[in-house]
Design a protein around this motif. Structure first.
Motif, PDB file in Angstrom:
ATOM      1  N   GLY A  90      25.324   3.856  15.642  1.00  0.00           N
ATOM      2  CA  GLY A  90      24.124   4.588  15.227  1.00  0.00           C
ATOM      3  C   GLY A  90      24.001   4.688  13.716  1.00  0.00           C
ATOM      4  O   GLY A  90      22.930   4.435  13.150  1.00  0.00           O
ATOM      5  N   SER A  91      25.091   5.031  13.046  1.00  0.00           N
ATOM      6  CA  SER A  91      25.023   5.156  11.584  1.00  0.00           C
ATOM      7  C   SER A  91      24.828   3.803  10.921  1.00  0.00           C
ATOM      8  O   SER A  91      24.100   3.690   9.922  1.00  0.00           O
ATOM      9  N   THR A  92      25.432   2.765  11.460  1.00  0.00           N
ATOM     10  CA  THR A  92      25.269   1.426  10.884  1.00  0.00           C
ATOM     11  C   THR A  92      23.852   0.912  11.094  1.00  0.00           C
ATOM     12  O   THR A  92      23.271   0.283  10.203  1.00  0.00           O
ATOM     13  N   GLN A  93      23.274   1.187  12.266  1.00  0.00           N
ATOM     14  CA  GLN A  93      21.889   0.776  12.511  1.00  0.00           C
ATOM     15  C   GLN A  93      20.933   1.521  11.585  1.00  0.00           C
ATOM     16  O   GLN A  93      19.969   0.929  11.085  1.00  0.00           O
ATOM     17  N   ALA A  94      21.196   2.790  11.325  1.00  0.00           N
ATOM     18  CA  ALA A  94      20.352   3.559  10.407  1.00  0.00           C
ATOM     19  C   ALA A  94      20.433   2.975   8.997  1.00  0.00           C
ATOM     20  O   ALA A  94      19.412   2.850   8.305  1.00  0.00           O
ATOM     21  N   GLU A  95      21.632   2.611   8.570  1.00  0.00           N
ATOM     22  CA  GLU A  95      21.805   2.006   7.238  1.00  0.00           C
ATOM     23  C   GLU A  95      21.069   0.672   7.158  1.00  0.00           C
ATOM     24  O   GLU A  95      20.402   0.375   6.166  1.00  0.00           O
ATOM     25  N   LEU A  96      21.170  -0.135   8.212  1.00  0.00           N
ATOM     26  CA  LEU A  96      20.466  -1.420   8.246  1.00  0.00           C
ATOM     27  C   LEU A  96      18.960  -1.208   8.161  1.00  0.00           C
ATOM     28  O   LEU A  96      18.262  -1.925   7.431  1.00  0.00           O
ATOM     29  N   SER A  97      18.463  -0.220   8.863  1.00  0.00           N
ATOM     30  CA  SER A  97      17.030   0.068   8.828  1.00  0.00           C
ATOM     31  C   SER A  97      16.587   0.491   7.431  1.00  0.00           C
ATOM     32  O   SER A  97      15.546   0.046   6.941  1.00  0.00           O
ATOM     33  N   ARG A  98      17.384   1.342   6.769  1.00  0.00           N
ATOM     34  CA  ARG A  98      17.056   1.761   5.404  1.00  0.00           C
ATOM     35  C   ARG A  98      17.036   0.570   4.456  1.00  0.00           C
ATOM     36  O   ARG A  98      16.150   0.447   3.600  1.00  0.00           O
ATOM     37  N   LEU A  99      18.014  -0.340   4.597  1.00  0.00           N
ATOM     38  CA  LEU A  99      18.058  -1.516   3.723  1.00  0.00           C
ATOM     39  C   LEU A  99      16.867  -2.441   3.970  1.00  0.00           C
ATOM     40  O   LEU A  99      16.296  -2.981   3.021  1.00  0.00           O
ATOM     41  N   ALA A 100      16.505  -2.630   5.227  1.00  0.00           N
ATOM     42  CA  ALA A 100      15.354  -3.482   5.543  1.00  0.00           C
ATOM     43  C   ALA A 100      14.070  -2.877   4.975  1.00  0.00           C
ATOM     44  O   ALA A 100      13.223  -3.596   4.432  1.00  0.00           O
ATOM     45  N   ASP A 101      13.925  -1.544   5.091  1.00  0.00           N
ATOM     46  CA  ASP A 101      12.749  -0.883   4.524  1.00  0.00           C
ATOM     47  C   ASP A 101      12.716  -1.034   3.010  1.00  0.00           C
ATOM     48  O   ASP A 101      11.660  -1.289   2.425  1.00  0.00           O
ATOM     49  N   ALA A 102      13.869  -0.870   2.366  1.00  0.00           N
ATOM     50  CA  ALA A 102      13.935  -1.006   0.909  1.00  0.00           C
ATOM     51  C   ALA A 102      13.576  -2.425   0.480  1.00  0.00           C
ATOM     52  O   ALA A 102      12.817  -2.619  -0.480  1.00  0.00           O
ATOM     53  N   ARG A 103      14.106  -3.425   1.195  1.00  0.00           N
ATOM     54  CA  ARG A 103      13.793  -4.819   0.859  1.00  0.00           C
ATOM     55  C   ARG A 103      12.308  -5.091   1.020  1.00  0.00           C
ATOM     56  O   ARG A 103      11.679  -5.716   0.164  1.00  0.00           O
ATOM     57  N   ALA A 104      11.710  -4.599   2.095  1.00  0.00           N
ATOM     58  CA  ALA A 104      10.278  -4.808   2.326  1.00  0.00           C
ATOM     59  C   ALA A 104       9.450  -4.130   1.242  1.00  0.00           C
ATOM     60  O   ALA A 104       8.462  -4.700   0.755  1.00  0.00           O
ATOM     61  N   THR A 105       9.848  -2.932   0.835  1.00  0.00           N
ATOM     62  CA  THR A 105       9.129  -2.214  -0.214  1.00  0.00           C
ATOM     63  C   THR A 105       9.217  -2.955  -1.543  1.00  0.00           C
ATOM     64  O   THR A 105       8.213  -3.124  -2.237  1.00  0.00           O
ATOM     65  N   VAL A 106      10.409  -3.429  -1.881  1.00  0.00           N
ATOM     66  CA  VAL A 106      10.583  -4.172  -3.135  1.00  0.00           C
ATOM     67  C   VAL A 106       9.763  -5.456  -3.104  1.00  0.00           C
ATOM     68  O   VAL A 106       9.080  -5.796  -4.083  1.00  0.00           O
TER      69      VAL A 106
END
Length: 131
Positions: free
Chosen positions: A46-62
């Protein structure tokens, strides 16, 4: 003779029941251990999936910000300074997203070879050791 068989059954049955109870106890302990491990793995997942989701969102935003700034042509992207990381290349992105120093380097590299000045020759007298 019938009494002998009954007593044999009485002797065998309790030991078989004892073995089954012991086996059942071992299996129950293994189930409890595996459930604890499964809970630990689920929490880590769960925590790793949350981190992956945050990174994907950050990459998309950038990527969105860079593509918006790159298509506007209004100069370097905010935060583009000397020593900054060069953004990942996206289709249609121009050099204007780079820091001014990087844009200057690219303009020098884009000049034809004939227009480039030859490298200065070293003064060999300065490099030789004194006599």
């Amino acid at each position: 003779m019938v009494r002998l068989l009954v007593s044999f059954a009485e002797v065998v049955m309790p030991s078989m029941l004892g073995l089954l109870k012991a086996r059942e106890k071992n299996v129950r302990e293994e189930v409890a251990r595996l459930r604890e491990e499964a809970e630990r793995v689920q929490a880590a997942l769960g925590s790793t999936q949350a981190e992956l989701s945050r990174l994907a969102d950050a990459r998309a935003t950038v990527a969105e910000v860079l593509s918006r700034d790159g298509s506007a042509g209004a100069g370097p992207a905010p935060g583009a300074v000397a020593g900054s990381l060069v953004p990942e290349r996206i289709e249609g992105m121009g050099v204007q997203v780079l820091a001014a120093e990087y844009q200057q380097i690219l303009s020098v590299l884009a000049e034809p070879a004939a227009a480039q000045k030859p490298a200065p020759e070293w003064n060999h007298a300065l490099l030789s050791e004194p006599a």
